[in-house]
Design a protein around this motif. Structure first.
Motif, short mmCIF file in Angstrom:
data_model
loop_
_atom_site.label_atom_id
_atom_site.label_comp_id
_atom_site.label_asym_id
_atom_site.label_seq_id
_atom_site.Cartn_x
_atom_site.Cartn_y
_atom_site.Cartn_z
N GLY A 62 -29.24 43.99 110.78
CA GLY A 62 -28.37 44.74 111.68
C GLY A 62 -26.89 44.53 111.42
N THR A 63 -26.10 45.54 111.80
CA THR A 63 -24.64 45.43 111.68
C THR A 63 -24.01 44.99 113.00
N ALA A 64 -24.82 44.82 114.03
CA ALA A 64 -24.34 44.29 115.31
C ALA A 64 -24.89 42.87 115.45
N ALA A 65 -24.18 42.03 116.19
CA ALA A 65 -24.61 40.64 116.39
C ALA A 65 -26.05 40.60 116.87
N ALA A 66 -26.85 39.79 116.21
CA ALA A 66 -28.26 39.68 116.59
C ALA A 66 -28.74 38.25 116.37
N GLU A 67 -29.80 37.90 117.09
CA GLU A 67 -30.42 36.59 116.96
C GLU A 67 -31.57 36.70 115.96
N TYR A 68 -31.63 35.76 115.03
CA TYR A 68 -32.69 35.73 114.02
C TYR A 68 -33.41 34.40 114.12
N THR A 69 -34.73 34.45 113.96
CA THR A 69 -35.55 33.25 114.08
C THR A 69 -36.38 33.05 112.83
N VAL A 70 -36.39 31.83 112.33
CA VAL A 70 -37.28 31.43 111.24
C VAL A 70 -38.18 30.34 111.80
N THR A 71 -39.49 30.54 111.68
CA THR A 71 -40.46 29.55 112.13
C THR A 71 -41.07 28.88 110.91
N PHE A 72 -41.05 27.56 110.88
CA PHE A 72 -41.64 26.83 109.76
C PHE A 72 -43.15 26.93 109.82
N THR A 73 -43.82 26.88 108.68
CA THR A 73 -45.28 26.98 108.61
C THR A 73 -45.94 25.94 109.50
N THR A 74 -45.44 24.73 109.47
CA THR A 74 -45.93 23.64 110.30
C THR A 74 -44.73 22.93 110.91
N PRO A 75 -44.77 22.60 112.20
CA PRO A 75 -43.66 21.84 112.78
C PRO A 75 -43.45 20.53 112.00
N VAL A 76 -42.17 20.13 111.89
CA VAL A 76 -41.81 18.96 111.10
C VAL A 76 -41.21 17.89 112.01
N SER A 77 -41.62 16.67 111.80
CA SER A 77 -41.08 15.54 112.53
C SER A 77 -39.84 15.03 111.79
N VAL A 78 -38.69 15.05 112.47
CA VAL A 78 -37.43 14.65 111.86
C VAL A 78 -36.94 13.38 112.53
N THR A 79 -36.62 12.37 111.72
CA THR A 79 -36.10 11.11 112.24
C THR A 79 -34.65 10.96 111.80
N GLY A 80 -33.78 10.67 112.74
CA GLY A 80 -32.36 10.50 112.44
C GLY A 80 -31.61 11.82 112.42
N ASN A 81 -30.31 11.74 112.15
CA ASN A 81 -29.46 12.92 112.13
C ASN A 81 -29.89 13.88 111.02
N TYR A 82 -29.68 15.17 111.23
CA TYR A 82 -30.06 16.19 110.25
C TYR A 82 -29.17 17.41 110.44
N ALA A 83 -29.26 18.35 109.51
CA ALA A 83 -28.46 19.58 109.60
C ALA A 83 -29.34 20.80 109.44
N VAL A 84 -28.98 21.86 110.15
CA VAL A 84 -29.54 23.19 109.94
C VAL A 84 -28.67 23.81 108.85
N VAL A 85 -29.31 24.37 107.79
CA VAL A 85 -28.56 24.97 106.68
C VAL A 85 -29.03 26.40 106.49
#
Length: 175
Positions: A62-85
């Motif tokens: 879209g050319t208008a502001a929109a929300e996009y979602t990506v779902t991982f195949t399997t939920p992941v357990s994250v320990t400690g600080n991390y970044a969304v890239v």
């Protein structure tokens, strides 16, 4: 531009389950493919390596502001600080929405951009790269336990009888 990336770090004092990412964006003219991953970060919150099992793609249409979602195949357990890239995998313009709050607000100083800074591709913090401390509007989809207890003012309920509920909620401590 192709292969340019934006990051937003998250402070995580324990272990969190992440099932995907939500972000806000628009395209300039043609559809843009965005690769979404979670990365480990260093002490300065700069992304270092991809966390296994967290990469997914979505097409920004879209050319208008929109929300996009990506779902991982399997939920992941994250320990400690991390970044969304977010990585633009096409040679098209992608507009990622960002916050430009005051430097004194919580969360500032946690964003980086990955682009050709003249000496090759590298991560640069937003303050150095743009002269402003942008924080992209991208966040993980997380789950954590919440314990809830309800008590009722009256347990003998008749039709039209008003009942008051009191709850005590004790969520896991997150930053």
């Amino acid at each position: 531009a192709q292969n340019e990336m934006e990051s937003q770090a998250y402070l995580n004092p324990g272990t969190t389950t992440v099932s995907g990412v939500i972000f806000y964006a628009t395209k300039a003219t043609t559809n843009v493919t965005v690769e979404v991953s979670l990365y480990n970060v260093d002490a300065a919150f700069m992304p270092t390596t991809v966390i296994a099992g967290t990469t997914g793609t979505v097409s920004v249409t879209g050319t208008a502001a929109a929300e996009y979602t990506v779902t991982f195949t399997t939920p992941v357990s994250v320990t400690g600080n991390y970044a969304v890239v977010l990585k633009n995998t096409t040679n098209k313009t992608l507009n990622i929405y960002a916050n430009n709050a005051k430097v004194t607000t919580y969360g500032e100083g946690l964003g980086y951009v990955y682009y050709d800074a003249g000496s090759g591709m590298e991560w640069i913090d937003h303050q150095t790269g743009y002269g402003q401390d942008f924080e992209i509007l991208a966040h993980p989809i997380v789950s954590y336990p919440i314990t809830t207890y309800y008590t009722a003012s009256d347990y003998t309920i008749c039709p039209t009888t008003q009942v008051s509920f009191t709850t005590t909620v004790a969520p896991q401590t997150l930053m």
